[in-house]
Motif scaffolding. Structure first.
Motif, PDB file in Angstrom:
ATOM      1  N   GLY A 156       9.433 -12.636 -10.051  1.00 45.48           N
ATOM      2  CA  GLY A 156       9.434 -13.967 -10.645  1.00 45.48           C
ATOM      3  C   GLY A 156       8.899 -15.054  -9.726  1.00 45.48           C
ATOM      4  O   GLY A 156       9.458 -16.148  -9.656  1.00 45.48           O
ATOM      5  N   ILE A 157       7.838 -14.743  -9.006  1.00 39.23           N
ATOM      6  CA  ILE A 157       7.192 -15.721  -8.133  1.00 39.23           C
ATOM      7  C   ILE A 157       5.715 -15.752  -8.507  1.00 39.23           C
ATOM      8  O   ILE A 157       5.180 -14.756  -8.991  1.00 39.23           O
ATOM      9  CB  ILE A 157       7.399 -15.345  -6.641  1.00 39.23           C
ATOM     10  CG1 ILE A 157       6.938 -16.458  -5.705  1.00 39.23           C
ATOM     11  CG2 ILE A 157       6.722 -14.052  -6.292  1.00 39.23           C
ATOM     12  CD1 ILE A 157       7.317 -16.236  -4.248  1.00 39.23           C
ATOM     13  N   SER A 158       5.084 -16.895  -8.288  1.00 40.91           N
ATOM     14  CA  SER A 158       3.676 -16.986  -8.673  1.00 40.91           C
ATOM     15  C   SER A 158       2.819 -16.095  -7.783  1.00 40.91           C
ATOM     16  O   SER A 158       3.144 -15.852  -6.618  1.00 40.91           O
ATOM     17  CB  SER A 158       3.177 -18.431  -8.594  1.00 40.91           C
ATOM     18  OG  SER A 158       2.967 -18.808  -7.251  1.00 40.91           O
ATOM     19  N   ASN A 159       1.746 -15.635  -8.348  1.00 37.85           N
ATOM     20  CA  ASN A 159       0.798 -14.792  -7.625  1.00 37.85           C
ATOM     21  C   ASN A 159       0.257 -15.528  -6.398  1.00 37.85           C
ATOM     22  O   ASN A 159       0.084 -14.944  -5.330  1.00 37.85           O
ATOM     23  CB  ASN A 159      -0.342 -14.394  -8.564  1.00 37.85           C
ATOM     24  CG  ASN A 159      -0.863 -13.008  -8.303  1.00 37.85           C
ATOM     25  OD1 ASN A 159      -0.240 -12.217  -7.603  1.00 37.85           O
ATOM     26  ND2 ASN A 159      -2.014 -12.715  -8.866  1.00 37.85           N
ATOM     27  N   VAL A 160      -0.010 -16.820  -6.552  1.00 39.44           N
ATOM     28  CA  VAL A 160      -0.545 -17.637  -5.460  1.00 39.44           C
ATOM     29  C   VAL A 160       0.458 -17.731  -4.319  1.00 39.44           C
ATOM     30  O   VAL A 160       0.106 -17.551  -3.150  1.00 39.44           O
ATOM     31  CB  VAL A 160      -0.934 -19.048  -5.972  1.00 39.44           C
ATOM     32  CG1 VAL A 160      -1.296 -19.965  -4.825  1.00 39.44           C
ATOM     33  CG2 VAL A 160      -2.076 -18.956  -6.963  1.00 39.44           C
ATOM     34  N   ASN A 161       1.723 -18.004  -4.635  1.00 35.12           N
ATOM     35  CA  ASN A 161       2.737 -18.115  -3.595  1.00 35.12           C
ATOM     36  C   ASN A 161       2.943 -16.789  -2.866  1.00 35.12           C
ATOM     37  O   ASN A 161       3.091 -16.762  -1.642  1.00 35.12           O
ATOM     38  CB  ASN A 161       4.064 -18.604  -4.164  1.00 35.12           C
ATOM     39  CG  ASN A 161       4.041 -20.076  -4.489  1.00 35.12           C
ATOM     40  OD1 ASN A 161       3.209 -20.825  -3.977  1.00 35.12           O
ATOM     41  ND2 ASN A 161       4.937 -20.499  -5.354  1.00 35.12           N
TER      42      ASN A 161
ATOM     43  N   VAL B 285       0.837  -1.202   0.000  1.00 31.95           N
ATOM     44  CA  VAL B 285       0.000   0.000   0.000  1.00 31.95           C
ATOM     45  C   VAL B 285       0.871   1.251   0.000  1.00 31.95           C
ATOM     46  O   VAL B 285       0.636   2.185  -0.771  1.00 31.95           O
ATOM     47  CB  VAL B 285      -0.969   0.001   1.208  1.00 31.95           C
ATOM     48  CG1 VAL B 285      -1.649   1.350   1.363  1.00 31.95           C
ATOM     49  CG2 VAL B 285      -2.002  -1.099   1.055  1.00 31.95           C
ATOM     50  N   GLU B 286       1.894   1.252   0.844  1.00 32.97           N
ATOM     51  CA  GLU B 286       2.793   2.418   0.921  1.00 32.97           C
ATOM     52  C   GLU B 286       3.491   2.678  -0.409  1.00 32.97           C
ATOM     53  O   GLU B 286       3.683   3.822  -0.796  1.00 32.97           O
ATOM     54  CB  GLU B 286       3.844   2.211   2.010  1.00 32.97           C
ATOM     55  CG  GLU B 286       3.306   2.307   3.413  1.00 32.97           C
ATOM     56  CD  GLU B 286       4.354   1.975   4.467  1.00 32.97           C
ATOM     57  OE1 GLU B 286       5.531   1.762   4.127  1.00 32.97           O
ATOM     58  OE2 GLU B 286       3.980   1.917   5.653  1.00 32.97           O
ATOM     59  N   ARG B 287       3.876   1.596  -1.105  1.00 34.99           N
ATOM     60  CA  ARG B 287       4.606   1.733  -2.370  1.00 34.99           C
ATOM     61  C   ARG B 287       3.676   1.846  -3.571  1.00 34.99           C
ATOM     62  O   ARG B 287       4.114   2.006  -4.695  1.00 34.99           O
ATOM     63  CB  ARG B 287       5.548   0.542  -2.576  1.00 34.99           C
ATOM     64  CG  ARG B 287       6.592   0.343  -1.480  1.00 34.99           C
ATOM     65  CD  ARG B 287       7.553   1.497  -1.379  1.00 34.99           C
ATOM     66  NE  ARG B 287       8.707   1.184  -0.561  1.00 34.99           N
ATOM     67  CZ  ARG B 287       8.775   1.316   0.762  1.00 34.99           C
ATOM     68  NH1 ARG B 287       7.737   1.745   1.436  1.00 34.99           N
ATOM     69  NH2 ARG B 287       9.885   1.026   1.410  1.00 34.99           N
ATOM     70  N   LYS B 288       2.381   1.706  -3.316  1.00 34.50           N
ATOM     71  CA  LYS B 288       1.364   1.776  -4.376  1.00 34.50           C
ATOM     72  C   LYS B 288       1.643   0.778  -5.498  1.00 34.50           C
ATOM     73  O   LYS B 288       1.655   1.109  -6.682  1.00 34.50           O
ATOM     74  CB  LYS B 288       1.257   3.199  -4.917  1.00 34.50           C
ATOM     75  CG  LYS B 288       0.791   4.174  -3.860  1.00 34.50           C
ATOM     76  CD  LYS B 288       0.738   5.585  -4.383  1.00 34.50           C
ATOM     77  CE  LYS B 288       0.283   6.497  -3.251  1.00 34.50           C
ATOM     78  NZ  LYS B 288       0.609   7.855  -3.432  1.00 34.50           N
ATOM     79  N   ILE B 289       1.852  -0.459  -5.089  1.00 36.19           N
ATOM     80  CA  ILE B 289       2.111  -1.524  -6.048  1.00 36.19           C
ATOM     81  C   ILE B 289       1.165  -2.687  -5.737  1.00 36.19           C
ATOM     82  O   ILE B 289       0.890  -2.979  -4.583  1.00 36.19           O
ATOM     83  CB  ILE B 289       3.595  -1.962  -6.006  1.00 36.19           C
ATOM     84  CG1 ILE B 289       3.903  -3.012  -7.072  1.00 36.19           C
ATOM     85  CG2 ILE B 289       3.998  -2.433  -4.639  1.00 36.19           C
ATOM     86  CD1 ILE B 289       5.379  -3.328  -7.213  1.00 36.19           C
ATOM     87  N   LYS B 290       0.656  -3.310  -6.772  1.00 32.34           N
ATOM     88  CA  LYS B 290      -0.265  -4.430  -6.598  1.00 32.34           C
ATOM     89  C   LYS B 290       0.522  -5.718  -6.400  1.00 32.34           C
ATOM     90  O   LYS B 290       1.653  -5.855  -6.878  1.00 32.34           O
ATOM     91  CB  LYS B 290      -1.173  -4.568  -7.811  1.00 32.34           C
ATOM     92  CG  LYS B 290      -2.146  -3.420  -7.950  1.00 32.34           C
ATOM     93  CD  LYS B 290      -3.066  -3.637  -9.113  1.00 32.34           C
ATOM     94  CE  LYS B 290      -4.030  -2.455  -9.206  1.00 32.34           C
ATOM     95  NZ  LYS B 290      -4.988  -2.630 -10.286  1.00 32.34           N
TER      96      LYS B 290
ATOM     97  N   SER C 125       0.723 -14.414  -2.595  1.00 37.05           N
ATOM     98  CA  SER C 125      -0.492 -14.188  -1.827  1.00 37.05           C
ATOM     99  C   SER C 125      -0.466 -14.986  -0.525  1.00 37.05           C
ATOM    100  O   SER C 125      -0.853 -14.480   0.533  1.00 37.05           O
ATOM    101  CB  SER C 125      -1.720 -14.571  -2.655  1.00 37.05           C
ATOM    102  OG  SER C 125      -2.890 -14.383  -1.903  1.00 37.05           O
ATOM    103  N   ASN C 126      -0.003 -16.225  -0.595  1.00 33.96           N
ATOM    104  CA  ASN C 126       0.132 -17.042   0.608  1.00 33.96           C
ATOM    105  C   ASN C 126       1.110 -16.424   1.596  1.00 33.96           C
ATOM    106  O   ASN C 126       0.872 -16.443   2.802  1.00 33.96           O
ATOM    107  CB  ASN C 126       0.561 -18.465   0.259  1.00 33.96           C
ATOM    108  CG  ASN C 126      -0.548 -19.279  -0.346  1.00 33.96           C
ATOM    109  OD1 ASN C 126      -1.720 -18.990  -0.160  1.00 33.96           O
ATOM    110  ND2 ASN C 126      -0.187 -20.301  -1.095  1.00 33.96           N
ATOM    111  N   LEU C 127       2.173 -15.859   1.087  1.00 33.76           N
ATOM    112  CA  LEU C 127       3.133 -15.168   1.947  1.00 33.76           C
ATOM    113  C   LEU C 127       2.480 -13.955   2.599  1.00 33.76           C
ATOM    114  O   LEU C 127       2.579 -13.757   3.814  1.00 33.76           O
ATOM    115  CB  LEU C 127       4.363 -14.743   1.140  1.00 33.76           C
ATOM    116  CG  LEU C 127       5.390 -13.916   1.899  1.00 33.76           C
ATOM    117  CD1 LEU C 127       6.009 -14.712   3.028  1.00 33.76           C
ATOM    118  CD2 LEU C 127       6.469 -13.411   0.958  1.00 33.76           C
ATOM    119  N   LYS C 128       1.790 -13.180   1.814  1.00 27.95           N
ATOM    120  CA  LYS C 128       1.144 -11.959   2.316  1.00 27.95           C
ATOM    121  C   LYS C 128       0.127 -12.254   3.408  1.00 27.95           C
ATOM    122  O   LYS C 128       0.023 -11.519   4.385  1.00 27.95           O
ATOM    123  CB  LYS C 128       0.465 -11.221   1.159  1.00 27.95           C
ATOM    124  CG  LYS C 128      -0.150  -9.895   1.552  1.00 27.95           C
ATOM    125  CD  LYS C 128      -0.884  -9.275   0.386  1.00 27.95           C
ATOM    126  CE  LYS C 128      -2.331  -9.205   0.740  1.00 27.95           C
ATOM    127  NZ  LYS C 128      -3.195  -8.634  -0.230  1.00 27.95           N
TER     128      LYS C 128
END
Length: 74
Positions: free
Chosen positions: A26-31, A12-17, A33-36
């Motif tokens: 170079g990591i999957s969106n799912v992985n 949010v601070e960096r305004k990046i999705k 997201s799981n980290l987040k």
């Protein structure tokens, strides 16, 4: 005690999705997201390094140690 992932706050601070960060490092969106969401039990240093380089932050900006009442015996 618990290690809490604060990646959402940095995004949010960096305004990046999340999807944009996933593509850049170079990591999957799912992985990512799981980290987040804290659904992982470990993170590779190479992944943490890529996240920090891309978001221009420190590991402590992403990872936070939270004490609990049970930590009194340590």
């Amino acid at each position: 005690m618990a290690i809490v992932i604060r990646l959402d706050r940095i995004l949010v601070e960096r305004k990046i999705k999340l999807s944009e960060l996933a593509q850049k490092i170079g990591i999957s969106n799912v992985n990512l997201s799981n980290l987040k969401t804290g659904k992982v039990r470990a993170i590779r240093f190479s992944t943490l390094d890529a996240i920090c380089k891309t978001l221009q932050c420190q590991p402590g900006d992403i990872l936070e140690y939270v004490y609990s009442n049970n930590d009194e015996n340590i």
